[in-house]
Write a protein that holds these residues in place. Structure first.
Motif, mmCIF file in Angstrom:
data_model
loop_
_atom_site.group_PDB
_atom_site.id
_atom_site.type_symbol
_atom_site.label_atom_id
_atom_site.label_comp_id
_atom_site.label_asym_id
_atom_site.label_seq_id
_atom_site.Cartn_x
_atom_site.Cartn_y
_atom_site.Cartn_z
ATOM 1 N N LEU A 187 10.248 7.074 1.203
ATOM 2 C CA LEU A 187 9.908 6.503 0.144
ATOM 3 C C LEU A 187 8.659 7.578 -0.705
ATOM 4 N N ILE A 188 7.761 8.137 0.232
ATOM 5 C CA ILE A 188 6.916 9.091 -0.488
ATOM 6 C C ILE A 188 7.594 10.369 -1.013
ATOM 7 N N ARG A 189 8.573 10.849 -0.002
ATOM 8 C CA ARG A 189 9.437 11.882 -0.652
ATOM 9 C C ARG A 189 10.168 11.756 -1.869
ATOM 10 N N LEU A 190 10.926 10.646 -1.965
ATOM 11 C CA LEU A 190 11.435 10.067 -3.061
ATOM 12 C C LEU A 190 10.523 10.226 -4.394
ATOM 13 N N ALA A 191 9.081 9.730 -4.387
ATOM 14 C CA ALA A 191 8.161 9.671 -5.239
ATOM 15 C C ALA A 191 7.983 11.267 -5.659
ATOM 16 N N ILE A 192 7.687 12.168 -4.531
ATOM 17 C CA ILE A 192 7.352 13.654 -4.629
ATOM 18 C C ILE A 192 8.796 14.087 -5.585
ATOM 19 N N ASN A 193 10.147 13.706 -5.054
ATOM 20 C CA ASN A 193 11.408 14.533 -5.833
ATOM 21 C C ASN A 193 11.588 13.879 -6.985
ATOM 22 N N LEU A 194 11.110 12.951 -7.407
ATOM 23 C CA LEU A 194 11.459 12.127 -8.750
ATOM 24 C C LEU A 194 10.366 12.906 -9.779
ATOM 25 N N GLU B 97 0.794 -1.132 0.087
ATOM 26 C CA GLU B 97 -0.156 0.048 -0.047
ATOM 27 C C GLU B 97 0.927 1.278 -0.017
ATOM 28 N N VAL B 98 2.107 1.275 0.636
ATOM 29 C CA VAL B 98 2.808 2.262 0.776
ATOM 30 C C VAL B 98 3.332 2.438 -0.479
ATOM 31 N N TRP B 99 3.783 1.473 -1.461
ATOM 32 C CA TRP B 99 4.409 1.527 -2.757
ATOM 33 C C TRP B 99 3.474 2.064 -3.820
ATOM 34 N N TRP B 100 2.126 1.580 -3.596
ATOM 35 C CA TRP B 100 0.884 2.187 -4.215
ATOM 36 C C TRP B 100 0.781 3.745 -4.216
ATOM 37 N N LEU B 101 0.801 4.020 -2.698
ATOM 38 C CA LEU B 101 0.546 5.585 -2.459
ATOM 39 C C LEU B 101 1.768 6.348 -3.020
ATOM 40 N N ALA B 102 3.126 5.659 -3.098
ATOM 41 C CA ALA B 102 4.070 6.453 -3.556
ATOM 42 C C ALA B 102 4.239 6.677 -5.026
ATOM 43 N N LEU B 103 3.465 5.476 -5.903
ATOM 44 C CA LEU B 103 3.260 5.568 -7.319
ATOM 45 C C LEU B 103 2.221 6.843 -7.484
ATOM 46 N N ILE B 104 1.228 6.694 -6.679
ATOM 47 C CA ILE B 104 0.200 7.798 -7.025
ATOM 48 C C ILE B 104 0.692 9.176 -6.837
ATOM 49 N N THR B 105 1.704 9.245 -5.762
ATOM 50 C CA THR B 105 2.337 10.820 -5.579
ATOM 51 C C THR B 105 3.016 11.156 -6.732
ATOM 52 N N LEU B 106 3.956 9.914 -7.161
ATOM 53 C CA LEU B 106 4.724 10.356 -8.378
ATOM 54 C C LEU B 106 3.906 10.954 -9.750
ATOM 55 N N ILE B 107 3.036 10.243 -9.872
ATOM 56 C CA ILE B 107 2.221 10.632 -10.884
ATOM 57 C C ILE B 107 1.614 11.931 -10.852
ATOM 58 N N ASN B 108 1.036 12.418 -9.420
ATOM 59 C CA ASN B 108 0.759 13.654 -9.113
ATOM 60 C C ASN B 108 1.812 14.627 -9.365
ATOM 61 N N ARG B 109 2.906 14.440 -8.492
ATOM 62 C CA ARG B 109 3.989 15.428 -8.679
ATOM 63 C C ARG B 109 4.727 15.692 -9.849
#
Length: 405
Positions: free
Chosen positions: A145-152, A18-30
Motif C-alpha cells: 500500500l505504501i508503495r502504491l502511494a509512492i508510485n501514484l 494508521e497505515v492508510w494515513w501513512l500512505a496518504l502522507i507518502t502520496l503527498i510527499n512523493r
C-alpha cells in the motif's frame, strides 16, 4: 467487472487506519518528487554539466542517502520513528527550495548531500512505523500500500514535472518538492501523533537484541539488494538520457513513459501481491524472480531500435519492481524482530543508498566510455550474479529452518 472490482478492493481489507494515513502522507510527499527523475537532465541541459560531472553530483546524492539512512536508523532507535519522520519531512522541504539557488559543481554536491541526508533519514523511520502499525500477517500488503502511494505520486509527479518544465522551467520543480514535503510533515503532526495512533503489531522484539551488522544471512541479503537497486536506479539517471539521446524523446514524453510505471503499479501491484502470497513461494524466491524481470528489461533495450521497445522495457522493469520490493521489504521487517529495528531497516535503506553512491556514477561513466549497449549488458550480468546469491541464500535459510523444525 463487478467481481473484478470486488476482488481488487478485497486485497486492501484488514489494513489499519494508521497505515492508510501513512500512505496518504507518502502520496503527498512523493507527488512532489518531480526533481529526481529529471535531475540528470536538469544538470546537463539547464546547468551545462558534463556526464562525468553529473556522475559526481549523483555520487553526492548517494552518499547523502547513505549517511541519512544510517542516521535515520540511529535516531529511530534513540528518539522514536515519529519524531524522526516529522523532522525529516519539514527540513527536507526547506532544503528542496534552497538547493536550486546553488551554483558550481562543489556547492551543488554539498547541497545535494545535505538534502539527501535529511530526506533519507525518513525512510528507516517510516519502515519501523509501518511495522508497528501492521499486524504480522498484513506486513507485505502494508508495504505494498505504501508503495502504491509512492508510485501514484511518481505517476503524477513526472507528468506534472514535464508540464512545469515546459511552462515555468526547472525552478518550479524545487518549489513543488519543498512545498509538498512541508505539507506532508504538517499532516503527519495532525494524524499520527503517538498519543492518538494505535500500535497494532503485538509481536515482541527479542530481549538483548543483536546487531544487524553481525547477522550474516541478513548482510548477504543486503548485498543482493544492492545489486537489485544498482539496476533499478538506472531508470532515474542513465535511462532518461538514453530516452533523450538515442530515441529523441522530449521531457514530456519521458515523463509520460515514467508515469506508466507508477500507473501500472497503482492498478496491479496489490492484487498481484495478494495472488503471490497465496502461492507456496518464499519471500526470497519472489525477490529473485523480480530481479530476473528487471535484468530482462535492460536486455530487451539492446534487441530492437524501435522506440516501442521502451514501453516493453518499462513494463518488464515495473513488474520486476512490483514483485521484488514488497517481498524484500517484508523479509527485512520480519528479520528485524531479531534485533534493533532501526538498525535492521536502516541497513535495508542503505542498500539503495549504496547503489546511489556508485550506480549513477558508474552508469554515466560507462555510457561516456563504452556506450549504452555495453552498459545495459553489464547491468544484466549484475542481475544474474544477484539471482545466484539470492538462490544460495534462500537454500541456506530453508536448510536451517528444516533443521530447527
Amino acid at each position: 467487472m463487478k467481481k473484478i472490482l470486488n476482488s481488487y478492493l478485497s486485497s486492501f481489507a484488514g489494513l489499519s487506519s494508521e497505515v492508510w494515513w501513512l500512505a496518504l502522507i507518502t502520496l503527498i510527499n512523493r507527488a512532489g518528487t518531480m526533481v529526481i527523475p529529471f535531475l540528470s537532465l536538469y544538470l546537463t541541459q539547464n546547468l551545462g554539466f558534463t556526464l562525468e560531472n553529473v556522475g559526481t553530483i549523483m555520487t553526492s546524492f548517494g552518499l547523502g542517502s547513505l549517511f541519512g539512512a544510517w542516521a535515520g536508523g540511529k535516531l529511530t532507535d534513540k528518539i522514536g520513528y515519529y519524531q524522526t519522520m516529522v523532522g525529516s519531512l519539514f527540513l527536507t522541504g526547506i532544503l528542496f527550495i534552497s538547493v536550486q539557488f546553488l551554483e558550481g559543481l562543489w556547492p551543488i554536491c554539498i547541497g545535494i548531500f545535505l538534502l539527501m541526508t535529511v530526506a533519507d533519514a525518513f525512510r528507516p523511520a517510516s519502515y519501523v512505523a509501518l511495522s508497528a502499525y501492521s499486524k504480522p500477517e498484513n506486513k507485505t500488503r502494508s508495504v505494498t500500500l505504501i508503495r502504491l502511494a509512492i508510485n501514484l505520486g511518481f505517476s503524477a509527479g513526472p507528468a506534472l514535472g514535464g508540464i512545469l518544465i515546459s511552462s515555468v522551467g526547472y525552478g518550479g520543480l524545487f518549489y513543488a518538492d519543498g512545498g509538498t514535503c512541508i505539507l506532508a510533515s504538517i499532516l503527519l503532526l495532525a494524524v499520527l501523533n503517538p498519543k492518538r495512533a494505535k500500535v497494532t503489531d503485538t509481536l515482541k522484539i527479542v530481549e538483548n537484541p543483536k546487531s544487524a551488522y553481525f547477522d550474516g544471512p541478513y548482510i548477504l541479503f543486503i548485498i543482493c539488494m544492492i545489486m537489485v537497486s544498482f539496476a533499478f536506479v538506472q531508470y532515474f539517471s542513465t535511462v532518461p538520457i538514453f530516452y533523450k539521446e538515442v530515441h529523441s524523446l522530449s521531457e514530456l514524453e519521458i515523463g509520460i513513459l515514467m508515469a506508466l510505471n507508477g500507473f501500472t503499479i497503482f492498478l496491479l501491484e496489490m492484487p498481484l501481491i495478494k495472488f503471490m502470497e497465496s502461492k507456496a513461494f518464499s519471500q526470497l524466491t519472489n525477490v529473485l524472480f523480480g530481479l530476473a524481470l528487471i535484468g530482462l528489461s535492460f536486455f530487451v533495450l539492446n534487441l530492437f531500435e524501435n522506440s516501442s521497445i521502451l514501453v516493453a522495457g518499462m513494463l518488464l522493469m515495473t513488474f520486476g519492481e512490483m514483485i521484488a520490493f514488497p517481498f524484500s521489504n517484508a523479509f527485512a521487517m520480519k528479520r528485524a524482530t531479531r534485533g534493533k529495528q532501526g538498525e535492521y531497516l536502516a541497513l535495508y535503506t542503505i542498500a539503495f543508498s549504496i547503489a546511489h553512491v556508485f550506480a549513477h556514477n558508474l552508469g554515466m561513466k560507462s555510457i561516456a566510455k563504452f556506450g549504452f549497449q555495453t552498459t545495459w549488458y553489464t547491468i544484466c550480468i549484475v542481475c544474474v550474479v544477484g539471482i545466484g546469491l539470492l538462490a544460495a541464500l534462500n537454500k541456506s535459510l530453508n536448510r536451517k529452518k528444516a533443521i530447527l523444525e
